[in-house]
Design an enzyme around this catalytic site. Structure first.
Site, PDB file in Angstrom:
ATOM      1  N   HIS A 115       0.840  -1.342  -0.081  1.00  0.00           N
ATOM      2  CA  HIS A 115       0.011   0.168   0.415  1.00  0.00           C
ATOM      3  C   HIS A 115       0.643   1.820   0.148  1.00  0.00           C
ATOM      4  CE1 HIS A 115      -0.519  -0.441   4.640  1.00  0.00           C
ATOM      5  NE2 HIS A 115       1.299  -0.463   4.371  1.00  0.00           N
ATOM      6  N   HIS A 116       1.892   1.136   0.302  1.00  0.00           N
ATOM      7  CA  HIS A 116       2.384   2.494   0.298  1.00  0.00           C
ATOM      8  C   HIS A 116       3.728   2.941  -0.946  1.00  0.00           C
ATOM      9  CE1 HIS A 116       3.030   2.505   4.627  1.00  0.00           C
ATOM     10  NE2 HIS A 116       3.733   1.317   4.501  1.00  0.00           N
TER      11      HIS A 116
END
Ligand code: ZN
Length: 576
Positions: free
Chosen positions: A170-171
């Site tokens: 998710h980053h």
């Protein structure tokens, strides 16, 4: 039934461990009724667990091999409707979100040429947390391809729940790597879901803020992002405070639940269920993406929460029960024996199976010896709980107030917004069925849900046959998609935000003796501006600009396969 691995002779046990009795997965009919049993698809790219970030790097893809071994060991593959070894994502698919130059870089850089590519490595933030490792691009293509495949099956209505434990990174930003993530498979999957689904809810239970996904859809009212994470301002990635709620058309379509160290099962489940219930009621998602980062478990190598595997799994169970098409992804998780336990348990939850606490025998038994091969080892109570009932109530009340802006207004978000499929698909070949989908516009998504539910209504047990062998429309389209000709995008559009004190620090893990996940201070400026989702999402937003959104923002807005392990795979557990 006595399994071969339960042979009574000592030497017959794997690795000569006397593991005691253990059984196999049993369905629990009281939890999931046959007529409502969802079709579950499981995506595991063969070999995805064999990549290495580096011996001392906390991110260990081997956890995926462990997870898959336990899933198989419990016999859950017999209860999952479809097991897939999905193809890797193509460069074109990655560029549905990521910058062309960044993807080009990822495809070319190797440990052998990184010296001559040093400048680009710095430019794309492939340093420190995000090292260049062997076949890195292939790894990215594999986990992203699995998430995309899951999203397509959900769009096609050939499954109700899609699981990809290798995804959930998710980053990653549009034009740079971040926090062990190079390609954001979640954003790619949501973009795919948006082809058919009017509203996608993204839920993130990783201990770190789901900043990359939030950033991508910060301006969109078709994607609601909700992240539960540790927030101190310093803890990586430094974003995700309570009052960050989206902007422009996306205002109110972003929620953050900032938590402190040591949160326990009861508190976490209370705040999670309250917030998610309220959000689903207000937003009416037509599909949900759930990122199940396991670094929120107690005893995680990098985390600081006190969650048990049972509580983590209860979050998954709670979301499952909304009966909305669901894409379940992995994420963080750095004490890999517990990550694999957690995702195995959650696989069982999703298929409605009750599995015993005794782990099945696998060639990875040594990983689980310290807790006597239990699925649910004691993980809680190791960190003092810095949260209070009052602090959590403040969060839930604040979020309930924010959600009023969705419920109270004749909101654009609650209407069926026809996606701009004409524009989107203008360059693609279409068959009559696809054209039918276009005429259905936004209702295509709703219709698929109905169809899915209808199938389940008449679900006829394990012998029921679905149409999974029918190629999905999306897959057919994908093969003729024209490369995006956008070329290089302006830098900064996909950047994370600096935190208040101007630093972009990660968490402090100095005492751990492992390589720091702290990001070095950047010499270049980081903008606080949010990326406007490009491509289709940007077009949808543009469409909606013509509509009356005054009522939404008006007045009084609140601010704001099993193989033996190799020595390099052995995890160095420093967490207590
Ligand atoms: Zn994380």
């Amino acid at each position: 039934m006595v399994r071969a691995s339960q042979a009574t002779t000592f030497s017959a046990s794997a690795y000569f461990d006397d593991r005691g009795a253990h059984g196999t997965a049993q369905p629990i009919s009281e939890r999931v009724l046959p007529h409502s049993r969802p079709i579950v698809s499981y995506f595991f790219p063969k070999g995805v667990g064999e990549f290495h970030y580096g011996e001392r790097h906390p991110m260990k893809p081997h956890r995926l091999t462990l997870t898959n071994a336990l899933v198989m060991g419990y016999g859950l593959d017999k209860q999952i409707h479809h097991m897939y070894n999905p193809r890797p994502a193509t460069q074109e698919e990655l560029e549905m979100y990521h910058d062309h130059d960044y993807v080009e870089f990822l495809s070319r850089v190797t440990p052998n040429n990184q010296l001559e590519m040093r400048h680009l490595i710095d430019t794309f933030n492939c340093v420190e947390d995000c090292p260049i490792f062997s076949e890195m691009y292939e790894f990215c293509r594999m986990y992203a391809g699995a998430s995309l495949a899951g999203a397509r099956k959900l769009c096609a209505g050939t499954c109700d729940t899609a699981i990809n434990w290798s995804g959930g990174l998710h980053h990653a930003k549009r034009g740079e790597a971040s926090g062990f993530c190079y390609v954001n498979d979640i954003v790619l999957a949501i973009l795919e879901l948006l082809r058919y689904h009017p509203r996608v809810l993204y839920i993130d239970i990783d201990i770190h803020h789901g900043d990359g996904v939030e950033l991508a859809f910060y301006h969109s009212n078709r994607v609601m992002t909700v992240s539960f994470h540790k927030y101190t301002g310093e803890f990586f990635p430094g974003t995700g405070k309570l009052d960050d709620n989206g902007a422009n058309l996306g205002k109110h379509f972003c929620l953050n639940v900032p938590l402190q160290d040591g949160i326990d099962d009861e508190m976490y489940l209370t705040v999670f269920k309250t917030v998610i219930e309220d959000t689903v009621t207000a937003f009416h998602p037509t599909s949900i993406v759930l990122q199940c980062g396991a670094d929120s478990l107690g005893c995680d190598r990098l985390g600081a929460f006190n969650l048990s595997i049972a509580a983590h799994g209860e979050c998954v169970n709670f979301v499952r029960k909304f009966n909305v098409p669901l894409l379940v992804l992995g994420g963080g998780g750095y004490t890999i024996k517990n990550v694999s336990r957690c995702w195995t348990y959650e696989t069982a939850v999703l298929v409605g199976a009750d599995i015993p606490d005794e782990l099945p025998a696998t060639v990875y038994d040594p990983f689980f010896r310290d807790s006597q091969w239990k699925l649910h080892p004691p993980l809680t109570g190791r960190v003092e709980n810095q949260n209070s009932p009052a602090s959590l109530q403040k969060i839930t009340v604040s979020i309930r107030n924010k959600l009023r802006y969705l419920q109270g207004a004749p909101s654009v978000a609650m209407q069926e917004i026809p996606p701009d499929l004409e524009g989107l698909l203008a360059d693609e070949e279409k068959n009559p069925e696809e054209k039918d989908e276009e005429r259905g516009t936004a209702f295509a998504g709703e219709g698929r849900i109905d169809r899915s539910m209808a199938r389940n209504e008449y679900f006829d047990g394990d012998n029921d046959v679905d149409q999974d062998d029918v190629p999905t429309l999306s897959c057919a389209r994908r093969s003729v998609r024209r490369p995006r000709g956008s070329g290089r995008r302006a830098r900064g559009r996909g950047r994370g935000r600096a935190n208040l004190n101007g630093r972009d620090d990660g968490e402090d893990v100095e005492e751990s003796g492992v390589p720091s996940t702290t990001k070095p201070p950047k010499t270049r400026n980081r903008t606080r501006s949010r990326a406007k989702p490009r491509g289709r999402v940007a077009e949808k937003d543009k469409d909606m600009e013509d509509m009356d959104v005054d009522n939404v923002d008006g007045g009084g807005e609140p601010e704001s396969g099993l193989e033996p392990m190799t020595p390099v795979d052995i995890d160095i557990d420093i967490a207590v």
